[in-house]
Design a protein around this motif. Structure first.
Motif, short mmCIF file in Angstrom:
data_model
loop_
_atom_site.label_atom_id
_atom_site.label_comp_id
_atom_site.label_asym_id
_atom_site.label_seq_id
_atom_site.Cartn_x
_atom_site.Cartn_y
_atom_site.Cartn_z
N VAL A 63 26.62 60.55 1.77
CA VAL A 63 25.25 59.98 2.38
C VAL A 63 25.03 58.43 1.75
N PRO A 64 25.09 58.45 0.62
CA PRO A 64 25.00 56.85 0.12
C PRO A 64 26.02 55.92 0.43
N TRP B 9 27.52 51.25 4.12
CA TRP B 9 27.96 50.90 5.06
C TRP B 9 27.38 50.20 6.11
N ILE B 10 26.19 51.13 6.35
CA ILE B 10 25.12 50.54 7.47
C ILE B 10 24.46 49.51 6.76
N ALA B 11 24.17 49.00 5.57
CA ALA B 11 23.64 47.95 5.23
C ALA B 11 24.77 46.79 5.42
N ASP C 210 25.62 41.81 11.07
CA ASP C 210 25.02 41.66 12.29
C ASP C 210 24.16 40.57 12.43
N LEU C 211 23.27 40.79 11.32
CA LEU C 211 22.16 39.58 11.32
C LEU C 211 22.89 38.14 10.93
N LYS C 212 23.57 38.14 10.43
CA LYS C 212 24.46 36.58 10.03
C LYS C 212 25.08 36.11 11.05
N LYS D 157 30.78 51.33 17.87
CA LYS D 157 31.76 51.63 16.53
C LYS D 157 31.22 52.38 15.35
N LEU D 158 29.63 51.84 15.24
CA LEU D 158 29.13 52.15 13.83
C LEU D 158 28.59 53.66 13.96
#
Length: 136
Positions: free
Chosen positions: A8-9, A14-16, A22-24, A86-87
């Motif tokens: 879970v962590p 990986w999501i972070a 994605d934001l950059k 993909k995510l």
């Protein structure tokens, strides 16, 4: 159960990474999604190899198959972008907290519903934000 506290962590990290990238750059690299798939399946394979209890690897493969189908349906239905699909596919092997088949199926479909619901809430909030910002 110890594998859950590790996977879970791992998924959250990986999501972070994917969110920051994605934001950059406005896109998510392929290595993020594929590395979490390989790492999660590798971990669950070796966990099953050294621990005779549980079917973590089989549940991971099942999650990968389910999320591959759902991710491709949403991508080719023009509801998701490639990075989102993909995510989502990469989260399939990480979500499986039980050795019971039906419990894992319920968890996976609950995750998909929350995933879609949170996307809808995000879309509504961004629509309200941009409409108020550009109100003339």
């Amino acid at each position: 159960m110890g594998a859950v506290f590790f996977l879970v962590p791992l998924g959250l990290i990986w999501i972070a990474f994917a969110s920051i990238q994605d934001l950059k750059n406005r896109e998510v690299s392929i290595w993020i999604s594929f590395s979490v798939i390989v790492f999660a399946l590798g971990f669950s394979f070796f966990f099953r190899l050294f621990n005779s209890k549980g079917a973590l690897f089989c549940q991971g493969m099942l999650g990968l198959a389910i999320f591959l189908i759902v991710g491709n349906v949403l991508y080719y239905g023009k509801m998701f972008a490639g990075g989102d699909a993909k995510l989502m596919i990469a989260m399939g092997p990480l979500i499986g907290f039980s050795n019971v088949f039906l419990v894992n199926i319920k968890i996976k479909f609950t995750f998909i519903l929350f995933y879609l619901f949170s996307g809808a809430v995000y879309g509504l909030l961004s629509m309200v934000f941009f409409s108020l910002r550009n109100f003339k």
